[in-house]
Design an enzyme around this catalytic site. Structure first.
Site, PDB file in Angstrom:
ATOM      1  N   PHE A 121      71.288  80.719 104.330  1.00 17.37           N
ATOM      2  CA  PHE A 121      70.595  79.477 104.663  1.00 17.37           C
ATOM      3  C   PHE A 121      71.220  78.922 105.933  1.00 17.37           C
ATOM      4  CE2 PHE A 121      67.947  76.327 102.064  1.00 17.37           C
ATOM      5  CZ  PHE A 121      67.066  77.286 101.617  1.00 17.37           C
ATOM      6  N   GLN A 253      66.842  63.248 107.013  1.00 16.25           N
ATOM      7  CA  GLN A 253      66.613  64.635 107.398  1.00 16.25           C
ATOM      8  C   GLN A 253      65.120  64.927 107.484  1.00 16.25           C
ATOM      9  OE1 GLN A 253      67.581  68.289 104.771  1.00 16.25           O
ATOM     10  NE2 GLN A 253      69.125  68.256 106.365  1.00 16.25           N
ATOM     11  N   HIS A 255      62.892  67.848 107.652  1.00 21.49           N
ATOM     12  CA  HIS A 255      62.940  69.298 107.457  1.00 21.49           C
ATOM     13  C   HIS A 255      62.051  69.916 108.528  1.00 21.49           C
ATOM     14  CE1 HIS A 255      62.618  73.230 105.621  1.00 21.49           C
ATOM     15  NE2 HIS A 255      63.494  72.883 104.692  1.00 21.49           N
ATOM     16  N   LEU A 269      56.549  70.966 101.632  1.00 22.08           N
ATOM     17  CA  LEU A 269      57.644  71.783 102.150  1.00 22.08           C
ATOM     18  C   LEU A 269      57.349  73.280 102.217  1.00 22.08           C
ATOM     19  CD1 LEU A 269      60.603  71.245 103.033  1.00 22.08           C
ATOM     20  CD2 LEU A 269      61.242  72.306 100.885  1.00 22.08           C
ATOM     21  N   GLU A 272      63.203  76.800 103.482  1.00 25.88           N
ATOM     22  CA  GLU A 272      64.040  77.410 104.504  1.00 25.88           C
ATOM     23  C   GLU A 272      64.325  78.880 104.185  1.00 25.88           C
ATOM     24  OE1 GLU A 272      67.183  74.839 105.741  1.00 25.88           O
ATOM     25  OE2 GLU A 272      68.496  76.506 106.262  1.00 25.88           O
ATOM     26  N   ARG A 328      69.282  72.051 110.110  1.00 29.88           N
ATOM     27  CA  ARG A 328      67.893  71.582 110.136  1.00 29.88           C
ATOM     28  C   ARG A 328      67.581  70.605 111.263  1.00 29.88           C
ATOM     29  NH1 ARG A 328      67.186  70.916 103.617  1.00 29.88           N
ATOM     30  NH2 ARG A 328      66.864  73.140 103.286  1.00 29.88           N
ATOM     31  N   HIS A 394      62.302  64.552 104.677  1.00 31.17           N
ATOM     32  CA  HIS A 394      62.658  65.382 103.535  1.00 31.17           C
ATOM     33  C   HIS A 394      63.774  64.817 102.671  1.00 31.17           C
ATOM     34  CE1 HIS A 394      63.061  69.055 101.284  1.00 31.17           C
ATOM     35  NE2 HIS A 394      64.284  69.308 101.728  1.00 31.17           N
ATOM     36  N   ARG A 429      72.475  67.044 106.105  1.00 31.17           N
ATOM     37  CA  ARG A 429      72.801  67.883 104.950  1.00 31.17           C
ATOM     38  C   ARG A 429      72.410  69.328 105.217  1.00 31.17           C
ATOM     39  NH1 ARG A 429      69.780  69.940 100.454  1.00 31.17           N
ATOM     40  NH2 ARG A 429      67.891  68.984 101.276  1.00 31.17           N
TER      41      ARG A 429
HETATM   42  P1  FAD Z   1      65.669  63.654  91.768  1.00 33.87           P
HETATM   43  O1  FAD Z   1      65.629  65.051  91.313  1.00 33.87           O
HETATM   44  O2  FAD Z   1      64.849  63.267  92.934  1.00 33.87           O
HETATM   45  O3  FAD Z   1      65.318  62.762  90.507  1.00 33.87           O
HETATM   46  C1  FAD Z   1      65.191  61.374  90.581  1.00 33.87           C
HETATM   47  C2  FAD Z   1      64.835  60.837  89.215  1.00 33.87           C
HETATM   48  O4  FAD Z   1      64.903  59.424  89.250  1.00 33.87           O
HETATM   49  C3  FAD Z   1      63.434  61.174  88.729  1.00 33.87           C
HETATM   50  O5  FAD Z   1      63.510  61.459  87.363  1.00 33.87           O
HETATM   51  C4  FAD Z   1      62.668  59.873  88.931  1.00 33.87           C
HETATM   52  O6  FAD Z   1      61.580  59.728  88.072  1.00 33.87           O
HETATM   53  C5  FAD Z   1      63.761  58.878  88.628  1.00 33.87           C
HETATM   54  N1  FAD Z   1      63.570  57.516  89.149  1.00 33.87           N
HETATM   55  C6  FAD Z   1      63.422  57.124  90.434  1.00 33.87           C
HETATM   56  N2  FAD Z   1      63.305  55.781  90.489  1.00 33.87           N
HETATM   57  C7  FAD Z   1      63.380  55.321  89.212  1.00 33.87           C
HETATM   58  C8  FAD Z   1      63.316  54.033  88.616  1.00 33.87           C
HETATM   59  N3  FAD Z   1      63.143  52.926  89.336  1.00 33.87           N
HETATM   60  N4  FAD Z   1      63.425  53.933  87.257  1.00 33.87           N
HETATM   61  C9  FAD Z   1      63.582  55.040  86.504  1.00 33.87           C
HETATM   62  N5  FAD Z   1      63.645  56.287  87.013  1.00 33.87           N
HETATM   63  C10 FAD Z   1      63.559  56.419  88.359  1.00 33.87           C
HETATM   64  N6  FAD Z   1      67.960  70.921  97.808  1.00 33.87           N
HETATM   65  C11 FAD Z   1      68.724  72.041  97.692  1.00 33.87           C
HETATM   66  O7  FAD Z   1      69.939  71.965  97.568  1.00 33.87           O
HETATM   67  N7  FAD Z   1      68.141  73.270  97.715  1.00 33.87           N
HETATM   68  C12 FAD Z   1      66.799  73.436  97.826  1.00 33.87           C
HETATM   69  O8  FAD Z   1      66.321  74.562  97.819  1.00 33.87           O
HETATM   70  C13 FAD Z   1      65.969  72.267  97.948  1.00 33.87           C
HETATM   71  N8  FAD Z   1      64.610  72.351  98.063  1.00 33.87           N
HETATM   72  C14 FAD Z   1      63.851  71.210  98.060  1.00 33.87           C
HETATM   73  C15 FAD Z   1      62.450  71.303  98.085  1.00 33.87           C
HETATM   74  C16 FAD Z   1      61.651  70.164  98.070  1.00 33.87           C
HETATM   75  C17 FAD Z   1      60.161  70.293  98.108  1.00 33.87           C
HETATM   76  C18 FAD Z   1      62.261  68.874  98.048  1.00 33.87           C
HETATM   77  C19 FAD Z   1      61.432  67.633  98.050  1.00 33.87           C
HETATM   78  C20 FAD Z   1      63.652  68.785  98.024  1.00 33.87           C
HETATM   79  C21 FAD Z   1      64.446  69.935  98.041  1.00 33.87           C
HETATM   80  N9  FAD Z   1      65.849  69.848  98.013  1.00 33.87           N
HETATM   81  C22 FAD Z   1      66.610  70.997  97.921  1.00 33.87           C
HETATM   82  C23 FAD Z   1      66.495  68.562  97.870  1.00 33.87           C
HETATM   83  C24 FAD Z   1      66.818  68.320  96.404  1.00 33.87           C
HETATM   84  O9  FAD Z   1      65.809  68.866  95.597  1.00 33.87           O
HETATM   85  C25 FAD Z   1      66.932  66.847  96.097  1.00 33.87           C
HETATM   86  O10 FAD Z   1      67.723  66.218  97.030  1.00 33.87           O
HETATM   87  C26 FAD Z   1      67.585  66.687  94.728  1.00 33.87           C
HETATM   88  O11 FAD Z   1      66.843  67.403  93.777  1.00 33.87           O
HETATM   89  C27 FAD Z   1      67.725  65.258  94.329  1.00 33.87           C
HETATM   90  O12 FAD Z   1      68.160  65.243  92.988  1.00 33.87           O
HETATM   91  P2  FAD Z   1      68.521  63.916  92.252  1.00 33.87           P
HETATM   92  O13 FAD Z   1      68.949  64.302  90.886  1.00 33.87           O
HETATM   93  O14 FAD Z   1      69.396  63.112  93.091  1.00 33.87           O
HETATM   94  O15 FAD Z   1      67.122  63.148  92.162  1.00 33.87           O
END
Ligand code: FAD
Length: 636
Positions: A121, A253, A255, A269, A272, A328, A394, A429
């Protein structure tokens, strides 16, 4: 007055993505009664959408990899603005967190010898991303949920109640955090939170001494984004209103590769991994333009000819990587420049081609979701023709300022992990570093939240609950005054951020954005919705808008203040990276409902043994002479 549903827990985790689930599992393993709350359906989070993989220096694909190399790559990727302690903990602990997932039932793709396979990556020196095809996030969430279920079964065997120690509240949006009122010289501490269930609109309060924010990102404040509807910066805004601070909010970021066509899917998306597995970028002249965009700081690490770049895929020890695999921010800016110079693809992107590099069957095996996505949405067969791609908002590097070891914010009892936390990634990141981040710091947040819960239970102030109810109902009461439609206001906000605080920034445009945000603030206060509380998307958005606005103000103000270009913050009027800014953090705190105060803070100097991991020649590119001198004295 209506009865408000009330629950009491030791630890409440807001968010059920990877960070939230890992935190909740840890809190429960520490014996605490834990609630997991998610705005979306359980299982639907950004984490599920992650495609490429999870970065951890297990050294399976290249034995030279180790945590020190991963640490260095992460600091370089963030242009040395990262909180180095977080970057250290992350690099050290990521391999254990990946292994642990396999004990929960995850099954990563394998190398021929049966080890966990790792893929290349951008910005990672060695193949480092543990993955499951291009559906890694799905496996992550699936196994974390499975672990929750297995813990619930253990609890059932012991107590006769599956939910006695860990309970999920899905489709429940939290709108307020409660803190104790501050006495003189005292900080308010967390006492609980408040929200509503999305289906019937009923209100609910949770009393708890420890709350973990794991709400993910803020992408929905932009019109072109890979993020989905729930990423309205709720956790960022909740933290601010509770008295915590945010850092690094100017760094977003973009993407480099989102879909650009058709319009209905713009921003979705394109992983990558397409480039990691050999995909190349070309402009409308057929040129592999990335060779012209390698910045000085990275010049030694990237191939100077297509031939060398091509050889690297099979012989990485004797060749340098192709520039398509720069971090990125670099690739996104390059694409932006090519399109602006008139060398873009028909729909305003550039071409990303993997069809000339891999056999069709190999593409179908490694990138099944991408193949499906392009076939279904754009009628493009990526095994035979190039994709059209362009930058998409992103990931937010900025977030809640936390203690690196415990993940606690400046508000006692309030923790943050995953994308909602700031510091770890500095100004940019690296791909794959988020899935590992949320496992490492999700676990830490859960552990420390559990320990904090032993210190006692501050009571929720009843009048705060009434205030929360009133605030939540406000959009109904403004209806009679002819307030605005929240969807219109949201669109205006997204357009403002996209056009004026986007990938390339200018002072006058950002000033204009802040003016527009003032107007949007007034309109947000008076948005109105009709109907009642049973599933009412307009009402939900009206409440989300408050958060989107506050977060956008942080991004706008910090971006205007930082007069340099670094990582996910590019100034047209200050195009170079400025060493004097490297150690400066811009800290946001809330002054009122929609007012942000910005202050500057010095970064803590890097520990000497970590500093020693870098060559002086490289550090000179980022540090001022004075700082380096200081470090030398420290070492001596
Ligand atoms: P999230 O997984 O975003 O979860 C947030 C949670 O909070 C959800 O359950 C939501 O419902 C809840 N929530 C939000 N607001 C509230 C509220 N007010 N009350 C109650 N619940 C709430 N990263 C990598 O390392 N590798 C990858 O290959 C990669 N690919 C990606 C592909 C895509 C399409 C995207 C969008 C992102 C990608 N990323 C990747 C980034 C990574 O997926 C995210 O940064 C990461 O999953 C965030 O995880 P998190 O647990 O912080 O939050």
């Amino acid at each position: 007055t209506e009865q408000i549903e009330q629950h009491s827990y030791d630890v409440v985790v807001i968010g059920a993505g990877g960070a939230g689930l890992r935190a909740a599992i840890e809190a429960r393993l520490q014996g605490k009664r834990t609630a997991i709350i998610s705005k979306s359906l359980f299982g639907k989070a950004h984490t599920v959408m992650a495609e490429g993989g999870c970065a951890a220096s297990m050294g399976n694909a290249n034995p030279n990899d180790n945590w020190q190399v991963h640490f260095r790559d992460t600091m370089r990727g963030g242009k040395f603005l990262n909180n180095w302690r977080m970057a250290e903990l992350h690099a050290r602990e990521a391999p254990d967190r990946v292994w642990e997932l396999e004990t929960y039932g995850a099954l990563f793709d394998r190398t021929a010898e049966g080890k966990i396979s790792q893929r290349n990556f951008g910005g990672h020196t060695y193949p480092r991303l543990a993955h499951v095809g291009d559906r890694t996030g799905l496996e992550l969430i699936r196994t974390l949920q499975q672990k929750v279920v297995s813990l619930q079964q253990e609890d059932f065997a012991e107590t006769g109640d599956y939910e006695s120690r860990i309970r999920v509240f899905a489709e429940c949006t939290i709108t307020e955090l409660f803190t104790t009122s501050e006495g003189p010289g005292e900080r308010g501490a967390i006492s609980g939170c408040f929200g509503y269930f999305r289906d019937d609109g009923r209100f609910v309060r949770f009393d708890a001494p420890s709350i973990v924010l794991a709400t993910g990102g803020v992408g929905k404040s932009y019109s072109v984004t890979s993020n989905s509807w729930e990423y309205t910066g709720d956790g960022h805004a909740l933290a601010l209103r509770a008295g915590a601070t945010l850092i690094n909010m100017e760094f977003l970021q973009f993407h480099p590769t989102g879909m650009v066509w058709p319009p209905s899917v713009k921003g979705i998306l394109v992983t990558e991994s397409v480039r990691g597995d050999g995909g190349v970028l070309r402009n409308s002249d057929g040129e592999r333009f990335m060779f012209s965009y390698v910045p000085d700081v990275f010049r030694d690490q990237y191939a100077t000819s297509e031939e060398e770049g091509d050889r690297w895929y099979t012989d990485p020890d004797n060749n340098r990587r192709p520039p398509e695999l720069l971090p990125r921010d670099e690739v996104a800016r390059a694409i932006n420049s090519e399109v602006k110079a008139g060398r873009g693809s028909p729909h305003g992107g550039v071409f990303l081609d993997v069809s000339t590099r891999l056999k069709a069957e190999e593409i179908l095996k490694r990138l099944p979701s991408m193949h499906h996505q392009f076939k279904e949405l754009a009628d493009v067969d990526i095994t035979a023709e190039p994709m059209e791609v362009g930058p998409t908002c992103h990931y937010v590097m900025g977030g809640v300022e936390v203690d690196p070891d415990s993940a606690m914010s400046s508000v006692p009892g309030l923790f943050a992990a995953g994308e909602v936390a700031g510091g770890m990634h500095g100004s940019n990141r690296l791909g794959g570093n988020s899935l590992s981040d949320l496992l490492v710091f999700g676990r830490r947040a859960g552990l420390h939240a559990a320990q904090h819960a032993d210190r006692g239970r501050p009571a929720v102030t009843e009048s705060d609950v009434q205030d929360a109810v009133e605030r939540a109902l406000l959009p109904f009461s403004t209806a009679t005054d002819g307030g605005e439609n929240p969807f219109m206001v949201q669109q205006e906000l997204q357009k403002t951020m996209h056009e004026l605080v986007g990938i390339i920034r200018k002072e006058d445009e950002m000033e204009m954005a802040l003016k527009k945000l003032e107007d949007i603030a007034t309109r947000t206060r008076t948005v109105s919705v009709e109907g009642h509380r049973t599933f009412n998307p307009g009402w939900h958005l009206a409440l989300d808008l408050r958060n989107m606005l506050l977060v956008s103000l942080c991004v706008g103000k910090a971006a205007l203040e930082r007069q340099e270009s670094r990582g996910g913050h590019t100034r047209d009027d200050y195009p170079v990276m400025d060493s004097d800014w490297r150690h400066q953090l811009l800290v946001c705190s809330a002054l009122g409902e929609d007012d942000i105060e910005l202050t500057r803070k010095d970064q803590i100097a890097m520990r000497a043994d970590l500093f020693d991991l870098f060559e002086m020649d490289e550090l000179k590119k980022y540090y001022t002479g004075e700082e380096l001198g200081g470090h030398r004295t420290e070492l001596a």
